[in-house]
Scaffold this motif. Structure first.
Motif, PDB file in Angstrom:
ATOM      1  N   THR A   1      -7.886  14.940  -1.428  1.00 34.45           N
ATOM      2  CA  THR A   1      -8.111  16.127  -2.233  1.00 34.45           C
ATOM      3  C   THR A   1      -7.140  16.108  -3.409  1.00 34.45           C
ATOM      4  O   THR A   1      -7.462  16.504  -4.525  1.00 34.45           O
ATOM      5  N   LYS A   2      -5.923  15.627  -3.124  1.00 32.86           N
ATOM      6  CA  LYS A   2      -4.886  15.546  -4.165  1.00 32.86           C
ATOM      7  C   LYS A   2      -4.001  14.347  -3.863  1.00 32.86           C
ATOM      8  O   LYS A   2      -3.860  13.971  -2.695  1.00 32.86           O
ATOM      9  N   GLY A   3      -3.442  13.725  -4.906  1.00 28.30           N
ATOM     10  CA  GLY A   3      -2.530  12.599  -4.703  1.00 28.30           C
ATOM     11  C   GLY A   3      -3.207  11.263  -4.930  1.00 28.30           C
ATOM     12  O   GLY A   3      -4.411  11.197  -5.187  1.00 28.30           O
ATOM     13  N   THR A   4      -2.413  10.168  -4.840  1.00 31.80           N
ATOM     14  CA  THR A   4      -2.966   8.848  -5.128  1.00 31.80           C
ATOM     15  C   THR A   4      -2.685   7.857  -4.011  1.00 31.80           C
ATOM     16  O   THR A   4      -1.702   7.960  -3.293  1.00 31.80           O
ATOM     17  N   VAL A   5      -3.610   6.884  -3.912  1.00 32.71           N
ATOM     18  CA  VAL A   5      -3.460   5.775  -2.969  1.00 32.71           C
ATOM     19  C   VAL A   5      -3.355   4.517  -3.819  1.00 32.71           C
ATOM     20  O   VAL A   5      -4.254   4.224  -4.610  1.00 32.71           O
ATOM     21  N   LEU A   6      -2.231   3.801  -3.682  1.00 33.80           N
ATOM     22  CA  LEU A   6      -1.994   2.624  -4.517  1.00 33.80           C
ATOM     23  C   LEU A   6      -2.059   1.352  -3.678  1.00 33.80           C
ATOM     24  O   LEU A   6      -1.417   1.272  -2.624  1.00 33.80           O
ATOM     25  N   LEU A   7      -2.836   0.383  -4.151  1.00 33.70           N
ATOM     26  CA  LEU A   7      -2.899  -0.930  -3.499  1.00 33.70           C
ATOM     27  C   LEU A   7      -2.339  -1.925  -4.520  1.00 33.70           C
ATOM     28  O   LEU A   7      -2.864  -1.999  -5.640  1.00 33.70           O
ATOM     29  N   ASP A   8      -1.284  -2.634  -4.151  1.00 33.52           N
ATOM     30  CA  ASP A   8      -0.552  -3.484  -5.109  1.00 33.52           C
ATOM     31  C   ASP A   8      -0.240  -2.708  -6.390  1.00 33.52           C
ATOM     32  O   ASP A   8      -0.379  -3.224  -7.507  1.00 33.52           O
ATOM     33  N   GLY A   9       0.116  -1.452  -6.235  1.00 31.05           N
ATOM     34  CA  GLY A   9       0.534  -0.630  -7.374  1.00 31.05           C
ATOM     35  C   GLY A   9      -0.596  -0.038  -8.201  1.00 31.05           C
ATOM     36  O   GLY A   9      -0.350   0.655  -9.181  1.00 31.05           O
ATOM     37  N   LYS A  10      -1.859  -0.318  -7.789  1.00 25.79           N
ATOM     38  CA  LYS A  10      -3.005   0.203  -8.573  1.00 25.79           C
ATOM     39  C   LYS A  10      -3.749   1.291  -7.819  1.00 25.79           C
ATOM     40  O   LYS A  10      -4.060   1.125  -6.631  1.00 25.79           O
ATOM     41  N   ASP A  11      -4.052   2.355  -8.514  1.00 29.58           N
ATOM     42  CA  ASP A  11      -4.784   3.477  -7.922  1.00 29.58           C
ATOM     43  C   ASP A  11      -6.175   2.995  -7.476  1.00 29.58           C
ATOM     44  O   ASP A  11      -6.964   2.531  -8.299  1.00 29.58           O
TER      45      ASP A  11
ATOM     46  N   SER B   1       0.961  16.831   1.324  1.00 27.67           N
ATOM     47  CA  SER B   1       1.952  16.117   0.490  1.00 27.67           C
ATOM     48  C   SER B   1       2.619  14.951   1.209  1.00 27.67           C
ATOM     49  O   SER B   1       3.825  14.911   1.359  1.00 27.67           O
ATOM     50  N   VAL B   2       1.794  14.029   1.664  1.00 24.46           N
ATOM     51  CA  VAL B   2       2.325  12.871   2.388  1.00 24.46           C
ATOM     52  C   VAL B   2       2.755  11.783   1.403  1.00 24.46           C
ATOM     53  O   VAL B   2       2.013  11.412   0.498  1.00 24.46           O
ATOM     54  N   ASN B   3       3.972  11.299   1.588  1.00 26.75           N
ATOM     55  CA  ASN B   3       4.478  10.158   0.826  1.00 26.75           C
ATOM     56  C   ASN B   3       4.867   9.084   1.822  1.00 26.75           C
ATOM     57  O   ASN B   3       5.720   9.320   2.676  1.00 26.75           O
ATOM     58  N   ILE B   4       4.229   7.912   1.706  1.00 25.21           N
ATOM     59  CA  ILE B   4       4.583   6.840   2.628  1.00 25.21           C
ATOM     60  C   ILE B   4       4.180   5.498   2.009  1.00 25.21           C
ATOM     61  O   ILE B   4       3.161   5.401   1.320  1.00 25.21           O
ATOM     62  N   GLY B   5       5.012   4.480   2.245  1.00 21.05           N
ATOM     63  CA  GLY B   5       4.722   3.153   1.702  1.00 21.05           C
ATOM     64  C   GLY B   5       4.727   2.111   2.810  1.00 21.05           C
ATOM     65  O   GLY B   5       5.428   2.264   3.813  1.00 21.05           O
ATOM     66  N   PHE B   6       3.932   1.063   2.624  1.00 20.06           N
ATOM     67  CA  PHE B   6       3.821   0.005   3.634  1.00 20.06           C
ATOM     68  C   PHE B   6       4.173  -1.324   2.984  1.00 20.06           C
ATOM     69  O   PHE B   6       3.543  -1.728   2.004  1.00 20.06           O
ATOM     70  N   GLU B   7       5.185  -1.982   3.547  1.00 16.23           N
ATOM     71  CA  GLU B   7       5.665  -3.230   2.945  1.00 16.23           C
ATOM     72  C   GLU B   7       4.834  -4.433   3.371  1.00 16.23           C
ATOM     73  O   GLU B   7       4.365  -4.497   4.514  1.00 16.23           O
ATOM     74  N   THR B   8       4.693  -5.383   2.459  1.00 17.98           N
ATOM     75  CA  THR B   8       3.918  -6.602   2.719  1.00 17.98           C
ATOM     76  C   THR B   8       4.414  -7.329   3.956  1.00 17.98           C
ATOM     77  O   THR B   8       5.619  -7.553   4.113  1.00 17.98           O
ATOM     78  N   GLY B   9       3.480  -7.664   4.830  1.00 16.44           N
ATOM     79  CA  GLY B   9       3.819  -8.507   5.985  1.00 16.44           C
ATOM     80  C   GLY B   9       4.442  -7.784   7.161  1.00 16.44           C
ATOM     81  O   GLY B   9       4.725  -8.401   8.177  1.00 16.44           O
ATOM     82  N   LEU B  10       4.642  -6.478   7.043  1.00 18.64           N
ATOM     83  CA  LEU B  10       5.247  -5.766   8.173  1.00 18.64           C
ATOM     84  C   LEU B  10       4.176  -5.029   8.981  1.00 18.64           C
ATOM     85  O   LEU B  10       3.106  -4.714   8.474  1.00 18.64           O
ATOM     86  N   VAL B  11       4.504  -4.774  10.242  1.00 20.10           N
ATOM     87  CA  VAL B  11       3.642  -3.935  11.069  1.00 20.10           C
ATOM     88  C   VAL B  11       4.275  -2.552  11.100  1.00 20.10           C
ATOM     89  O   VAL B  11       5.420  -2.396  11.529  1.00 20.10           O
TER      90      VAL B  11
ATOM     91  N   LEU C   1       0.870  -1.182   0.000  1.00 18.30           N
ATOM     92  CA  LEU C   1       0.000   0.000   0.000  1.00 18.30           C
ATOM     93  C   LEU C   1       0.905   1.230   0.000  1.00 18.30           C
ATOM     94  O   LEU C   1       1.901   1.263   0.720  1.00 18.30           O
ATOM     95  N   GLU C   2       0.539   2.188  -0.829  1.00 18.55           N
ATOM     96  CA  GLU C   2       1.390   3.377  -0.906  1.00 18.55           C
ATOM     97  C   GLU C   2       0.549   4.637  -1.072  1.00 18.55           C
ATOM     98  O   GLU C   2      -0.428   4.635  -1.833  1.00 18.55           O
TER      99      GLU C   2
END
Ligand SMILES: Nc1ncnc2c1ncn2[C@@H]1O[C@H](COP(=O)(O)OP(=O)(O)OP(=O)(O)O)[C@@H](O)[C@H]1O
Ligand SMILES: [Mg+2]
Length: 287
Positions: free
Chosen positions: A61-71, A26-36, A4-5
């Motif tokens: 309002t602006k920006g994207t949320v990606l799940l497995d790389g998909k918006d 302008s938040v940029n953050i990614g979450f790796e599979t299997g981690l807390v 998730l990103e």
């Protein structure tokens, strides 16, 4: 690739009204599979806004949320499917129980999805067990349960969907220390058995230190610091300087260091400090 990103996400509440409030910038953050990953920050720093974006409850309002790389907003009509894949346990979820029985409440999402009664029954029993609710509780009214049991039922109502990503907004808030440890323990086990990606919002630095592989610190709608738990706690002055706290045991370790005792290692957990003290005393590591 992240599970998730959030990319360049900004959120404004009540835009162009006198109540306009920029909750995320302008938040940029990614979450790796299997981690807390832990999210911590002062009241109003934007944690709940951020987590409600993860399952499409709030649209940025602006920006994207990606799940497995998909918006996730590529096809807005399909946003419901994201809510099954990313399970969100909101702050104080026990207030949202409404069904006749606990079992019906836990099974609500599955019934909505059109699952068979047989599947629902099986999954509800399993989800209840995962949070320590006995089968006898399932036929009770949610209003006959204690606060802690209601919290567990609400969490089970999300686990029942077998989410790939589990997002928890202060799941242990307001519980006594034993209740806290139990609930967090159950959630930790869900991660272990399902390999799920977990995002845990908490006000407690102890929770961050004990349960999280990574920690992100939010401040005034921005990500102030983001790294492995080791990295985040390797610079306590940065946390303290930002008005954040560090785990109690770390304060003891820092005080000992100030008094000339050489301590090295994971100084943010009780075990880490114990080992460091023993090493420093020349007794060599673990007891
Ligand atoms: N529905 C809303 N309408 C207007 N402003 C809001 C709304 N929800 C949150 N806010 C504002 O957005 C900012 C971020 O709030 P948010 O609830 O995301 O913070 P938080 O970090 O979860 O806080 P807490 O630790 O108290 O739960 C705050 O200034 C808050 O007042
Ligand atoms: Mg909140």
């Amino acid at each position: 690739m992240y599970k998730l990103e959030l990319k360049d996400v900004t959120h404004v509440y009540g835009a162009r009204t006198p109540f306009e409030k920029t909750a995320l910038r302008s938040v940029n953050i990614g979450f790796e599979t299997g981690l807390v990953t832990g999210l911590i920050g002062h009241t109003g720093s934007g944690k709940s806004t951020l987590v409600q974006m993860m399952n499409g409850l709030i649209r940025p309002t602006k920006g994207t949320v990606l799940l497995d790389g998909k918006d996730i907003w590529e096809k807005p009509k399909e946003i419901r499917s994201v809510r099954f894949r990313v399970g969100l346990v909101m702050q104080y979820p026990e207030y949202q129980l409404f069904d006749e029985t606990v079992g019906k409440d836990i099974g609500f999402a599955l019934r909505n999805k059109g699952c068979s009664e047989e599947t629902i029954k099986e999954k509800v029993t399993e989800a209840a067990e995962r949070v320590g609710l006995s089968p006898a509780m399932l036929s009770k009214s949610p209003f006959d349960l204690s606060g802690g049991q209601r919290r567990r039922a609400a969490i089970a109502g999300v686990l029942v969907m077998d989410p790939e990503v589990l997002v928890l907004d202060e799941p242990a808030a307001g519980l006594d220390p034993r209740g806290r440890a139990e609930i967090l323990g159950y959630l930790y086990r869900y991660r272990e058995t399902k390999g799920a990606t977990v995002i845990l919002v908490s006000h407690s630095m102890e929770d961050m230190a004990q349960y999280c592989d990574r920690v992100a610190v939010m401040r005034d709608g921005e990500v102030y610091a983001d790294g492995t738990t080791d990295e985040i706690f390797s610079d306590p002055d940065r946390l303290l300087g930002a008005g954040m706290d560090v785990p109690e045991v770390m304060k003891v370790a820092l005080e000992l260091k100030k008094r000339g005792i050489a301590l090295e290692g994971r100084l943010y957990t009780v075990e880490g400090v114990r080992d460091a003290v023993l090493r420093s005393l020349g007794k060599g590591g673990a007891v």
